[in-house]
Design a protein around this motif. Sequence first.
Motif, PDB file in Angstrom:
ATOM      1  N   ARG A 125       0.818  -1.206   0.000  1.00 59.93           N
ATOM      2  CA  ARG A 125       0.000   0.000   0.000  1.00 59.93           C
ATOM      3  C   ARG A 125       0.857   1.264   0.000  1.00 59.93           C
ATOM      4  N   LYS A 128       2.385   1.828  -3.474  1.00 62.14           N
ATOM      5  CA  LYS A 128       1.437   2.408  -4.430  1.00 62.14           C
ATOM      6  C   LYS A 128       1.257   3.900  -4.179  1.00 62.14           C
ATOM      7  N   ASP A 175      -1.763  -9.761  -3.569  1.00 65.97           N
ATOM      8  CA  ASP A 175      -1.980  -8.429  -3.012  1.00 65.97           C
ATOM      9  C   ASP A 175      -1.030  -7.424  -3.652  1.00 65.97           C
ATOM     10  N   ASP A 178      -2.409  -6.494  -6.962  1.00 59.39           N
ATOM     11  CA  ASP A 178      -3.511  -5.528  -6.841  1.00 59.39           C
ATOM     12  C   ASP A 178      -2.995  -4.096  -6.691  1.00 59.39           C
ATOM     13  N   HIS A 179      -1.769  -3.959  -6.182  1.00 55.26           N
ATOM     14  CA  HIS A 179      -1.200  -2.627  -5.944  1.00 55.26           C
ATOM     15  C   HIS A 179      -0.093  -2.287  -6.948  1.00 55.26           C
TER      16      HIS A 179
END
Length: 352
Positions: A125, A128, A175, A178-179
């Motif tokens: 996170r 990103k 994950d 996804d980022h």
Amino acid sequence: MQTIKGPGVYLAQFAADDAPYNSLHSLAKWASAKGFKGVQIPTWDTRLIDMKQAAESQSYCDDLQGTLANEGLELIELASHITGQLVAVHPAHDQIMDSFAPVEVRGNPSARRAWAEEQLRFAARASKRMGITTHTTFTGSLAWPYLYPYPQWPEGLIDEAFTELASRWKPILDDFDDHGLDACFEIHPVEDTHDGHSWEMFLDKLNGHSRANIMFDPSHFVLQALDYLAFIDHYHDRIKAFHVKDAEFRPDGKSGAYGGFQSWDKRAGRFRSPGDGQVDFGAIFTKLSTYGYEGWAMLEWECFIKNPEDGAREGAKFIEDHIIRVSDRAFDDFVKSGADRSANRAMLGLEN
């Protein structure tokens, strides 16, 4: 072909409790003065970064990048070697690996693993938010205590280890995907992925996951007597990060690849400052540039003898001097003739 970016520096080996190594602000000034253009930040070092804040707060990330930009530096990527290691720990290593984790999860392998996986998700996170697309880490190890097959491995032992290793990393890699983040696993002894064969076993168990990539550090191949240039030929499409670290391997009548439980100064294999060891960095930079490597050349300074200040200063210049600014035209274009199929056929004695 591609011009490699750099020089960058991995801050893990330089961070300390005394100034100027005890904060990102002061380390940024230090790195810039040494000649570096970018930094790689270790995610576990709370003196440099708060991963939870970085994952949740855009303003925190903006401030962090601003601190670096003020010194003319770019954030290359975050690196989570220690937390990645804790995703997979063999029980034989439990006690020593506990030192890598917060006090509240020590002595509890499942809680320690959950903490490590949370930290990796924070990194996805945070990356990103900061526009970073690569992340360096370790896979951890379940099979390493069984490296040398004596007694002979029970049937299926190694396959089971890599099946489990991949099953732990698959949701993390999803994950990351996804980022928009690539995981660059450092191929490193003590990790189960320590050479080409073990890397391929891991990748196969992941069904070739597109986010599973490689952080290339030739020093660990020198100490294994592995051809690091041929490794680039095999895996260049997966190499997304590059540590410039040198090493030497000088076996004698008392010591070889395993080191004999000796201190670094008495081992046959030793890490050295760039240019002081046996790695052919000219050939490495040539190969990576030719294959179109788009990332940075980052100093990871480890040396059994040299002062780190000298190692950093010399390392920045060493990388700068080895970066090849690739040409936009062939060197022999001045004698190149235009395309003319009729002329070509005539030169070959063929009818038009």
